[in-house]
Design a protein around this motif. Sequence first.
Motif, PDB file in Angstrom:
ATOM      1  N   HIS A 123      37.699  57.638  53.357  1.00 44.26           N
ATOM      2  CA  HIS A 123      36.724  58.705  53.136  1.00 44.26           C
ATOM      3  C   HIS A 123      35.577  58.577  54.137  1.00 44.26           C
ATOM      4  CE1 HIS A 123      38.908  59.382  49.425  1.00 44.26           C
ATOM      5  NE2 HIS A 123      38.667  58.147  49.046  1.00 44.26           N
ATOM      6  N   PRO A 124      35.757  59.054  55.355  1.00 42.03           N
ATOM      7  CA  PRO A 124      34.686  58.924  56.355  1.00 42.03           C
ATOM      8  C   PRO A 124      33.448  59.744  56.022  1.00 42.03           C
ATOM      9  CG  PRO A 124      36.500  60.246  57.219  1.00 42.03           C
ATOM     10  CD  PRO A 124      36.971  59.677  55.917  1.00 42.03           C
ATOM     11  N   TYR A 125      33.585  60.758  55.145  1.00 46.70           N
ATOM     12  CA  TYR A 125      32.422  61.549  54.731  1.00 46.70           C
ATOM     13  C   TYR A 125      31.919  61.071  53.374  1.00 46.70           C
ATOM     14  CZ  TYR A 125      33.652  64.655  58.546  1.00 46.70           C
ATOM     15  OH  TYR A 125      33.938  65.165  59.782  1.00 46.70           O
ATOM     16  N   SER A 126      31.683  59.789  53.273  1.00 47.52           N
ATOM     17  CA  SER A 126      31.122  59.178  52.076  1.00 47.52           C
ATOM     18  C   SER A 126      30.095  58.149  52.519  1.00 47.52           C
ATOM     19  CB  SER A 126      32.213  58.507  51.233  1.00 47.52           C
ATOM     20  OG  SER A 126      32.772  57.395  51.917  1.00 47.52           O
ATOM     21  N   GLU A 127      29.207  57.796  51.594  1.00 51.00           N
ATOM     22  CA  GLU A 127      28.190  56.815  51.940  1.00 51.00           C
ATOM     23  C   GLU A 127      28.823  55.495  52.345  1.00 51.00           C
ATOM     24  OE1 GLU A 127      23.973  55.130  50.079  1.00 51.00           O
ATOM     25  OE2 GLU A 127      25.398  56.237  48.814  1.00 51.00           O
ATOM     26  N   GLU A 128      29.848  55.068  51.600  1.00 52.88           N
ATOM     27  CA  GLU A 128      30.531  53.820  51.937  1.00 52.88           C
ATOM     28  C   GLU A 128      31.227  53.928  53.285  1.00 52.88           C
ATOM     29  OE1 GLU A 128      34.084  50.872  50.242  1.00 52.88           O
ATOM     30  OE2 GLU A 128      33.647  52.785  49.263  1.00 52.88           O
ATOM     31  N   GLY A 129      31.863  55.074  53.540  1.00 52.25           N
ATOM     32  CA  GLY A 129      32.552  55.252  54.810  1.00 52.25           C
ATOM     33  C   GLY A 129      31.608  55.192  55.992  1.00 52.25           C
ATOM     34  N   ILE A 130      30.465  55.857  55.878  1.00 59.34           N
ATOM     35  CA  ILE A 130      29.473  55.836  56.953  1.00 59.34           C
ATOM     36  C   ILE A 130      28.974  54.414  57.190  1.00 59.34           C
ATOM     37  CG2 ILE A 130      27.175  56.610  57.631  1.00 59.34           C
ATOM     38  CD1 ILE A 130      29.229  58.796  57.852  1.00 59.34           C
ATOM     39  N   GLU A 131      28.696  53.685  56.108  1.00 55.83           N
ATOM     40  CA  GLU A 131      28.195  52.317  56.252  1.00 55.83           C
ATOM     41  C   GLU A 131      29.212  51.418  56.943  1.00 55.83           C
ATOM     42  OE1 GLU A 131      27.218  51.129  52.318  1.00 55.83           O
ATOM     43  OE2 GLU A 131      25.300  52.216  52.271  1.00 55.83           O
ATOM     44  N   ARG A 132      30.483  51.585  56.629  1.00 54.76           N
ATOM     45  CA  ARG A 132      31.504  50.724  57.243  1.00 54.76           C
ATOM     46  C   ARG A 132      31.690  51.057  58.715  1.00 54.76           C
ATOM     47  NH1 ARG A 132      36.375  51.113  53.066  1.00 54.76           N
ATOM     48  NH2 ARG A 132      37.412  49.711  54.542  1.00 54.76           N
ATOM     49  N   ILE A 133      31.570  52.329  59.063  1.00 50.44           N
ATOM     50  CA  ILE A 133      31.683  52.705  60.474  1.00 50.44           C
ATOM     51  C   ILE A 133      30.500  52.173  61.265  1.00 50.44           C
ATOM     52  CG2 ILE A 133      31.662  54.665  62.064  1.00 50.44           C
ATOM     53  CD1 ILE A 133      33.220  56.244  59.925  1.00 50.44           C
ATOM     54  N   LEU A 134      29.293  52.334  60.740  1.00 48.74           N
ATOM     55  CA  LEU A 134      28.098  51.886  61.458  1.00 48.74           C
ATOM     56  C   LEU A 134      27.953  50.369  61.433  1.00 48.74           C
ATOM     57  CD1 LEU A 134      25.481  54.582  60.346  1.00 48.74           C
ATOM     58  CD2 LEU A 134      26.771  54.457  62.483  1.00 48.74           C
ATOM     59  N   GLY A 135      28.557  49.706  60.443  1.00 51.04           N
ATOM     60  CA  GLY A 135      28.438  48.254  60.349  1.00 51.04           C
ATOM     61  C   GLY A 135      29.462  47.488  61.156  1.00 51.04           C
ATOM     62  N   LEU A 136      30.351  48.195  61.815  1.00 54.09           N
ATOM     63  CA  LEU A 136      31.398  47.545  62.611  1.00 54.09           C
ATOM     64  C   LEU A 136      30.807  46.922  63.872  1.00 54.09           C
ATOM     65  CD1 LEU A 136      34.565  47.311  62.687  1.00 54.09           C
ATOM     66  CD2 LEU A 136      34.530  49.340  64.150  1.00 54.09           C
ATOM     67  N   ARG A 137      31.338  45.761  64.246  1.00 51.51           N
ATOM     68  CA  ARG A 137      30.853  45.165  65.497  1.00 51.51           C
ATOM     69  C   ARG A 137      31.215  46.081  66.663  1.00 51.51           C
ATOM     70  NH1 ARG A 137      35.831  42.325  65.122  1.00 51.51           N
ATOM     71  NH2 ARG A 137      36.849  42.214  67.191  1.00 51.51           N
ATOM     72  N   ARG A 138      30.391  46.120  67.661  1.00 51.56           N
ATOM     73  CA  ARG A 138      30.476  47.156  68.688  1.00 51.56           C
ATOM     74  C   ARG A 138      31.667  47.006  69.624  1.00 51.56           C
ATOM     75  NH1 ARG A 138      24.131  48.493  70.251  1.00 51.56           N
ATOM     76  NH2 ARG A 138      23.547  49.100  68.110  1.00 51.56           N
ATOM     77  N   ASP A 139      32.254  45.811  69.710  1.00 53.41           N
ATOM     78  CA  ASP A 139      33.403  45.645  70.601  1.00 53.41           C
ATOM     79  C   ASP A 139      34.725  45.708  69.843  1.00 53.41           C
ATOM     80  OD1 ASP A 139      33.143  43.279  69.207  1.00 53.41           O
ATOM     81  OD2 ASP A 139      33.574  41.982  70.928  1.00 53.41           O
ATOM     82  N   ALA A 140      34.699  46.118  68.581  1.00 53.69           N
ATOM     83  CA  ALA A 140      35.909  46.162  67.763  1.00 53.69           C
ATOM     84  C   ALA A 140      36.839  47.281  68.228  1.00 53.69           C
ATOM     85  CB  ALA A 140      35.545  46.374  66.296  1.00 53.69           C
TER      86      ALA A 140
END
Length: 544
Positions: A196-213
């Motif tokens: 669910h990329p359009y959810s609060e949890e989804g947004i947090e997981r996308i933004l919390g990913l390390r940048r070279d992943a």
Amino acid sequence: MDSTGPRRVVIVGAGLGGTATAVRLLRFAREPLQVVVVERRPEYRSAGVAYHPAGNHWHHVFNIQAGRMSMFREDVDDFLTWANHEADRTGWPPQWSGLTFTESGPAPRRIYAGYLAARLAEAAREAFDGVTLLEADGEVVDLTVVADGVDVVVEDRPGPGRRVLRADHVVLATGLEERGPPFAAGVRDHPAFVRHPYSEEGIERILGLRRDAVVAIVGTLLSAYDSASLLLRNGHTGRIHMISRSGLTLRTYPSDHRHQVLGLPDPRLPAGGYAGRDDLVRRLRDEWERACAAVAREHPAVDPLVVTERVAKSWEPHLPEALARVPSDDLRALLDGYGSLLATLRVGAVAYITELVDAALAGGGPIALTTGRVDGITATETGTLRLSVSGPTSEREIEADLVISNFGREPDYGRARRSGRTCCGRGSPHGTGAPGAASRWTTAAPCSDRTAPAPARSPWSAAPGRATRSCATAGWARSRSTSPRSRTTRWASPRPCCTGSNPTTTSGPVTWPWPRRGRPTRSPARSCSTCTGWPRGAAATARS
């Protein structure tokens, strides 16, 4: 169950389609009427999945220009007026807080919820005496057509309680249900899988990913662009794979793009019986090429980037009659096979969405486009996910630290995985309802209405902290008065028109009353031949 009092319209779903329908009913009703808007996810009220703030980052903008987002086709600047002069910008980031929104510029999607809520509250305050609004939390789980209306079964959330509402008319504004990704059955709960990329949890997981992943995005159109651009704007440097069967990507609107509907020759679609999918596709392709040639010949000023959009807009009034002859199974197969192509032909995106992604797709950029079908996703011992992809000529595997699924929406209620699917599969004209059921049904534009626990309060009380909607509870009490119940008013079916997000009335003998004297000139159109459709979806109207 109470069947006394004024007439009642129950709207199932409180996203864009449901809210816009409620606004129209409240503005133009001239006899006692109760408008009940039922939403199973309170945070989606006046927003839906497309606009609710928790699931839409400030970088998520409308794919079309801000000047095309008015709720009212007769007041095309209404959204811009609200955004520039009425919106509370407290808490907005600097990028948007000081901006003057323009007709051709971008605007963040999350502010649209405030616009819809404001216009709904305004319509409720200014409605005629006896015309009331009730906003209810709960899930509609069943609909039964009876002699004098429809029994709407609403399941309280939370709690096991159920209520039955007798409605004179029901509007289905549930939108397209979520499509379950069959290839991800074994990893749906994996921490490296974002369903669910359009959810609060989804947004947090996308933004919390390390940048070279390494990231794999299933999809290559609007939702996929949102995820990819969010990563890039957050400074992501690792490889991003965008994967879809079609391999299609978005086209960018010209900077000076304006909405326009051209007067093109009507498509010469078969007037007789349906001769099968292949015959229909062949005829449509021939007519499409004829129409595109007409645009190039008769309208040379039209930018080549938007020729297909101009053709699609001009065709919209003619397609429902032609598609009504297509069996449901064939229509679903056509949507499955050509849905992505139709989306790219019909709409583009503003440069704010496409510029970073397109640059990253260019040779040597961090985004790799893969054309192929995702057959399966499995977990590895190191915590990553491995995708098996079948391409046109070969198969390959992609290992990713995070997989974002933008698998799309489900147009078939029979395949939708939700308890409330019975309300659309048994009682409505789309299922196996009683004879004559279609006359009581309207299908509004898609919004979203997915299951989730609701706050622990009565679904029939006014929403806390929303003083402008306190009229809902009062309206419920007033609507149960002894006012005579009129049987003379008939309601027209709302449908989206011209500006991209605006319900109006269908042409024919059933029309809305004229606006209240002294109100702004937001008079309803009597008919419309230039619909553009809803943002992020296609609307349907029930045939009666």
